[in-house]
Enzyme design. Sequence first.
Site, PDB file in Angstrom:
ATOM      1  N   ARG A  37       0.814  -1.214   0.000  1.00  0.00           N
ATOM      2  CA  ARG A  37       0.000   0.000   0.000  1.00  0.00           C
ATOM      3  C   ARG A  37       0.852   1.270   0.000  1.00  0.00           C
ATOM      4  O   ARG A  37       0.402   2.323  -0.451  1.00  0.00           O
ATOM      5  CB  ARG A  37      -0.943  -0.007   1.192  1.00  0.00           C
ATOM      6  CG  ARG A  37      -2.020  -1.068   1.064  1.00  0.00           C
ATOM      7  CD  ARG A  37      -3.087  -0.941   2.110  1.00  0.00           C
ATOM      8  NE  ARG A  37      -4.142  -1.919   1.898  1.00  0.00           N
ATOM      9  CZ  ARG A  37      -5.196  -2.074   2.675  1.00  0.00           C
ATOM     10  NH1 ARG A  37      -5.354  -1.280   3.725  1.00  0.00           N
ATOM     11  NH2 ARG A  37      -6.097  -2.978   2.429  1.00  0.00           N
ATOM     12  N   ASP A 149     -15.161  10.155   6.923  1.00  0.00           N
ATOM     13  CA  ASP A 149     -14.112   9.149   6.716  1.00  0.00           C
ATOM     14  C   ASP A 149     -12.822   9.682   7.295  1.00  0.00           C
ATOM     15  O   ASP A 149     -12.650  10.899   7.437  1.00  0.00           O
ATOM     16  CB  ASP A 149     -13.945   8.835   5.226  1.00  0.00           C
ATOM     17  CG  ASP A 149     -13.341   7.465   4.996  1.00  0.00           C
ATOM     18  OD1 ASP A 149     -14.106   6.511   4.735  1.00  0.00           O
ATOM     19  OD2 ASP A 149     -12.103   7.323   5.096  1.00  0.00           O
TER      20      ASP A 149
END
Length: 284
Positions: A37, A149
């Site tokens: 990632r 978020d």
Amino acid sequence: MQALKLRPDYRERFRDIIYRETGICMPANKDHLLASRLRRRFIEGGFHDLDGYLRHLFEEGGLARDWELIVNQVTTNKTEFFRERRHFEILSEQVIPEALARLRPGAACRFRLWSAAASTGAEAYSAAMVLADAAAADRRLDWAILGTDISTAVLAQAERAIYPSRELTPVPAQMRVRYTMAGRSRNGAGSARFVPELRRRMRFAEMNLINPPFPVARNLDAIFLRNVLIYFDEARQARLIADMVEHLRPGGWLFVGHAESMVVEDGRLDHMAPAAFRRKENQP
């Protein structure tokens, strides 16, 4: 030249910081996932591997500079329009009608929904289309949606409300006609943006779900908390569910991911349908 030996606690320290700040558990056997990632940052910064990047973070002051980027990369943001479609059918067929039925004669229905792990906004805009259809059928319905978020990158896309046309495939054709405007991206691919009538009723904000109290209104009609609990340990799952219930009105609904239904244990909730719960009436 021989590479510097990595201090043995750097990987553990990094995992601990991610857990403490985001609630996401990243055990040692997931180091390969962390590396994949963060690969783009490795390339941009000229780092050869995860160990070299961690030395940059802990020995060269890189952690403070890169933290927002790290959060954006390690958080999971998989989403799609009308994912777990049955939840949106329940919203249309049960949650909204129940809210309207509670009204006194002549009153307006102030319906509020929270998409608590909104990602790029697909969930929030799916709910918005359902609510807009319901408001067209019953003018008493005055609705608004908050999407939150921890990732600023996905929130930026949600606020733009522009999506590749291929991502809108799950949206019913009539809704696409009513609520989106077709366009083209810079590379010529098809795209669509949600109409202003929807966007003006949406608000998106950065929020970390492990840091209550949340700056969110109480007495909400519905909360979508889907596919986020699976990344937390049991203690944080229980705490977050309890916090969510505090923000629901009596009779309000909580939706979680299907893989998370079994972890929802709160005496104030009734299990109504797969991964769908309703706060009991007349109970504190």
